[in-house]
Write an enzyme that holds these catalytic residues in place. Sequence first.
Site, mmCIF file in Angstrom:
data_model
loop_
_atom_site.group_PDB
_atom_site.id
_atom_site.type_symbol
_atom_site.label_atom_id
_atom_site.label_comp_id
_atom_site.label_asym_id
_atom_site.label_seq_id
_atom_site.Cartn_x
_atom_site.Cartn_y
_atom_site.Cartn_z
ATOM 1 N N TYR A 180 -6.231 1.643 4.556
ATOM 2 C CA TYR A 180 -6.009 1.659 3.094
ATOM 3 C C TYR A 180 -7.110 0.888 2.365
ATOM 4 O O TYR A 180 -7.771 1.424 1.454
ATOM 5 C CB TYR A 180 -4.639 1.057 2.760
ATOM 6 C CG TYR A 180 -4.502 0.628 1.308
ATOM 7 C CD1 TYR A 180 -4.460 1.575 0.287
ATOM 8 C CD2 TYR A 180 -4.441 -0.726 0.951
ATOM 9 C CE1 TYR A 180 -4.356 1.181 -1.057
ATOM 10 C CE2 TYR A 180 -4.345 -1.123 -0.379
ATOM 11 C CZ TYR A 180 -4.303 -0.165 -1.363
ATOM 12 O OH TYR A 180 -4.209 -0.548 -2.691
ATOM 13 N N THR A 212 -8.185 -3.160 -5.632
ATOM 14 C CA THR A 212 -7.249 -4.129 -5.057
ATOM 15 C C THR A 212 -7.999 -5.324 -4.489
ATOM 16 O O THR A 212 -9.161 -5.186 -4.058
ATOM 17 C CB THR A 212 -6.423 -3.461 -3.934
ATOM 18 O OG1 THR A 212 -5.769 -4.469 -3.170
ATOM 19 C CG2 THR A 212 -7.296 -2.639 -2.977
ATOM 20 N N ASP A 213 -7.332 -6.474 -4.429
ATOM 21 C CA ASP A 213 -7.948 -7.641 -3.784
ATOM 22 C C ASP A 213 -8.121 -7.408 -2.277
ATOM 23 O O ASP A 213 -8.881 -8.125 -1.623
ATOM 24 C CB ASP A 213 -7.131 -8.921 -4.047
ATOM 25 C CG ASP A 213 -5.699 -8.878 -3.537
ATOM 26 O OD1 ASP A 213 -5.266 -7.831 -3.009
ATOM 27 O OD2 ASP A 213 -4.996 -9.907 -3.664
ATOM 28 N N GLU A 214 -7.424 -6.402 -1.730
ATOM 29 C CA GLU A 214 -7.500 -6.177 -0.276
ATOM 30 C C GLU A 214 -8.883 -5.718 0.163
ATOM 31 O O GLU A 214 -9.204 -5.779 1.346
ATOM 32 C CB GLU A 214 -6.423 -5.175 0.159
ATOM 33 C CG GLU A 214 -5.040 -5.678 -0.195
ATOM 34 C CD GLU A 214 -3.895 -4.925 0.463
ATOM 35 O OE1 GLU A 214 -4.088 -4.347 1.536
ATOM 36 O OE2 GLU A 214 -2.803 -4.918 -0.142
ATOM 37 N N LYS A 230 -10.157 2.077 -0.296
ATOM 38 C CA LYS A 230 -10.320 1.542 -1.660
ATOM 39 C C LYS A 230 -11.710 0.928 -1.827
ATOM 40 O O LYS A 230 -12.341 1.061 -2.880
ATOM 41 C CB LYS A 230 -9.237 0.497 -1.962
ATOM 42 C CG LYS A 230 -7.817 1.022 -1.998
ATOM 43 C CD LYS A 230 -7.549 1.995 -3.140
ATOM 44 C CE LYS A 230 -7.541 1.345 -4.497
ATOM 45 N NZ LYS A 230 -7.158 2.331 -5.568
HETATM 46 P P1 NAD Z 1 2.129 4.194 -6.013
HETATM 47 O O1 NAD Z 1 2.050 4.610 -4.587
HETATM 48 O O2 NAD Z 1 3.411 3.663 -6.546
HETATM 49 O O3 NAD Z 1 1.718 5.426 -6.956
HETATM 50 C C1 NAD Z 1 0.632 6.239 -6.688
HETATM 51 C C2 NAD Z 1 0.751 7.479 -7.560
HETATM 52 O O4 NAD Z 1 -0.398 8.315 -7.318
HETATM 53 C C3 NAD Z 1 1.989 8.324 -7.255
HETATM 54 O O5 NAD Z 1 2.634 8.682 -8.450
HETATM 55 C C4 NAD Z 1 1.423 9.550 -6.552
HETATM 56 O O6 NAD Z 1 2.182 10.730 -6.757
HETATM 57 C C5 NAD Z 1 0.043 9.658 -7.181
HETATM 58 N N1 NAD Z 1 -0.922 10.365 -6.326
HETATM 59 C C6 NAD Z 1 -1.142 10.174 -5.000
HETATM 60 N N2 NAD Z 1 -2.087 11.020 -4.566
HETATM 61 C C7 NAD Z 1 -2.500 11.750 -5.656
HETATM 62 C C8 NAD Z 1 -3.467 12.772 -5.847
HETATM 63 N N3 NAD Z 1 -4.216 13.219 -4.832
HETATM 64 N N4 NAD Z 1 -3.631 13.282 -7.079
HETATM 65 C C9 NAD Z 1 -2.864 12.830 -8.123
HETATM 66 N N5 NAD Z 1 -1.923 11.877 -7.989
HETATM 67 C C10 NAD Z 1 -1.748 11.335 -6.761
HETATM 68 O O7 NAD Z 1 0.952 3.149 -6.201
HETATM 69 P P2 NAD Z 1 0.884 1.870 -7.136
HETATM 70 O O8 NAD Z 1 1.493 0.725 -6.424
HETATM 71 O O9 NAD Z 1 1.358 2.227 -8.498
HETATM 72 O O10 NAD Z 1 -0.690 1.618 -7.155
HETATM 73 C C11 NAD Z 1 -1.506 2.136 -8.212
HETATM 74 C C12 NAD Z 1 -2.932 1.729 -7.971
HETATM 75 O O11 NAD Z 1 -3.031 0.309 -7.903
HETATM 76 C C13 NAD Z 1 -3.499 2.234 -6.642
HETATM 77 O O12 NAD Z 1 -4.823 2.648 -6.848
HETATM 78 C C14 NAD Z 1 -3.444 1.034 -5.720
HETATM 79 O O13 NAD Z 1 -4.470 1.089 -4.750
HETATM 80 C C15 NAD Z 1 -3.659 -0.101 -6.696
HETATM 81 N N6 NAD Z 1 -3.062 -1.376 -6.303
HETATM 82 C C16 NAD Z 1 -1.718 -1.501 -6.096
HETATM 83 C C17 NAD Z 1 -1.177 -2.739 -5.773
HETATM 84 C C18 NAD Z 1 0.312 -2.944 -5.601
HETATM 85 O O14 NAD Z 1 0.732 -4.079 -5.353
HETATM 86 N N7 NAD Z 1 1.147 -1.934 -5.740
HETATM 87 C C19 NAD Z 1 -2.004 -3.848 -5.613
HETATM 88 C C20 NAD Z 1 -3.384 -3.676 -5.794
HETATM 89 C C21 NAD Z 1 -3.889 -2.446 -6.169
HETATM 90 P P1 TYD Z 2 3.225 -4.937 1.169
HETATM 91 O O1 TYD Z 2 4.240 -4.974 0.081
HETATM 92 O O2 TYD Z 2 3.213 -3.776 2.100
HETATM 93 O O3 TYD Z 2 1.804 -5.155 0.485
HETATM 94 P P2 TYD Z 2 0.358 -5.449 1.170
HETATM 95 O O4 TYD Z 2 0.428 -5.165 2.607
HETATM 96 O O5 TYD Z 2 -0.494 -4.468 0.443
HETATM 97 O O6 TYD Z 2 0.053 -6.866 0.851
HETATM 98 O O7 TYD Z 2 3.405 -6.248 2.059
HETATM 99 C C1 TYD Z 2 3.357 -7.538 1.467
HETATM 100 C C2 TYD Z 2 3.483 -8.547 2.597
HETATM 101 O O8 TYD Z 2 4.780 -8.416 3.183
HETATM 102 C C3 TYD Z 2 2.489 -8.309 3.721
HETATM 103 O O9 TYD Z 2 2.097 -9.575 4.262
HETATM 104 C C4 TYD Z 2 3.297 -7.555 4.759
HETATM 105 C C5 TYD Z 2 4.690 -8.101 4.572
HETATM 106 N N1 TYD Z 2 5.804 -7.176 4.887
HETATM 107 C C6 TYD Z 2 6.804 -7.569 5.758
HETATM 108 O O10 TYD Z 2 6.802 -8.691 6.303
HETATM 109 N N2 TYD Z 2 7.814 -6.684 6.025
HETATM 110 C C7 TYD Z 2 7.850 -5.437 5.476
HETATM 111 O O11 TYD Z 2 8.799 -4.661 5.773
HETATM 112 C C8 TYD Z 2 6.818 -5.053 4.563
HETATM 113 C C9 TYD Z 2 6.808 -3.682 3.926
HETATM 114 C C10 TYD Z 2 5.812 -5.964 4.292
#
Ligand code: NAD
Ligand code: TYD
Length: 337
Positions: A151, A126-128, A155
């Site tokens: 988190y 992630t960019d985070e 990562k």
């Molecule tokens: P999500 O929370 O929707 O899905 C995560 C999945 O992992 C779920 O299906 C969960 O059941 C499974 N899981 C959790 N713990 C597990 C374990 N111990 N063993 C096997 N499976 C397990 O997450 P997402 O949003 O789809 O994110 C996917 C990846 O992308 C993650 O690695 C996250 O850090 C990264 N990511 C997400 C975002 C975003 O905006 N959603 C942005 C940057 C990076």
């Molecule tokens: P989020 O979707 O949780 O992603 P991330 O924290 O990984 O960037 O949040 C996106 C942005 O929205 C972040 O600046 C936090 C803000 N946010 C709110 O203002 N209210 C909310 O209820 C949530 C979940 C996020």
Amino acid sequence: MRRLLVTGGAGFIGGNFVRMVLSEHPDCFVVNLDKLTYAGNLGSLADVLERANHKFVKGDICDSRLVEQIVDEHNIDAIVNFAAESHVDRSINEPKVFIETNVTGTLTLLQVARDKNLERFVQISTDEVYGALGPEGKFTEQTPLSPSSPYSASKAAADHLVRAFGHTYGVRFNITRCSNNYGPYQFPEKLIPLVINNALNDKDLPVYGDGLQVRDWLYVYDHCTAVWKVLTEAPPGEIYNIGGCSEKTNLEVAKLILDRLGKPHSLIKHVTDRPGHDRRYAIDASKIINQLNWAPSVTFEQGLKKTIDWYRDNHQWLANVVSAEYRSFYDTWYSGR
Ligand code: NAD
Ligand code: TYD
């Protein structure tokens, strides 16, 4: 034929990736390993679950025997690791499980990739991990890691392990660092689906602090095409930022959604800010654009329209995933803010 182990493929991005691979690269065989936590839903895979080139396994990425068994039984040649605890707010409440899955789980997969001499290990990061930006500048692949939340710290730790396994044991890896994803099948704890879900139900939209925090938004399908390019075309050892070229404040996002749904801006409620909230993320994605010829296929406005329409048309999916556990998290996290 490629034989992939995709982890976290019942979650948001992993599920979209599995669907894309099965549909657009039918010569691939995918084993999908997912623990089915609150964030994983087989309902998100209903249309592809029974495909002949897809096998779902319920299990934990920390279970090394299970991972080894899958790799041996299915002759796996690459792992794409999406599995994670992924929500910053939950990591503030309960960091331990983030270390278990995101760090120990990644270590477990890396050990198998090393021992079985797999062709590739792709870590979805992630960019985070870079921390927060001020009003100017963008993250490049050279930006030092400086994570702010439990988190992002978990990562970043995983990213370090992946690089160390490449350096020490010769594991052929790539790391992708993407911005905030949005699109179909995202669990409604994250900003965009939370706002859509609440607005559809005429509920208040909780915006943290002044709402002027900035995120770069990436449509999930575009993220999946980028990961595919990295898996199939990138040299080992390379790290790629993936972004949507769409920086927006949270308030702008909330207002765009309300406008599209025909709901009043008065639903927006400013609530107490998230502790340690990163102010701004922005991605310089020129490396993947130039080296792998990747580009996002939609603008933010196009992707958001598709996403809102999808949630409106799939309210049953939303109703199914909003469990008692989610309601309890929501009440505890948002009450009294
Ligand atoms: P999500 O929370 O929707 O899905 C995560 C999945 O992992 C779920 O299906 C969960 O059941 C499974 N899981 C959790 N713990 C597990 C374990 N111990 N063993 C096997 N499976 C397990 O997450 P997402 O949003 O789809 O994110 C996917 C990846 O992308 C993650 O690695 C996250 O850090 C990264 N990511 C997400 C975002 C975003 O905006 N959603 C942005 C940057 C990076
Ligand atoms: P989020 O979707 O949780 O992603 P991330 O924290 O990984 O960037 O949040 C996106 C942005 O929205 C972040 O600046 C936090 C803000 N946010 C709110 O203002 N209210 C909310 O209820 C949530 C979940 C996020």
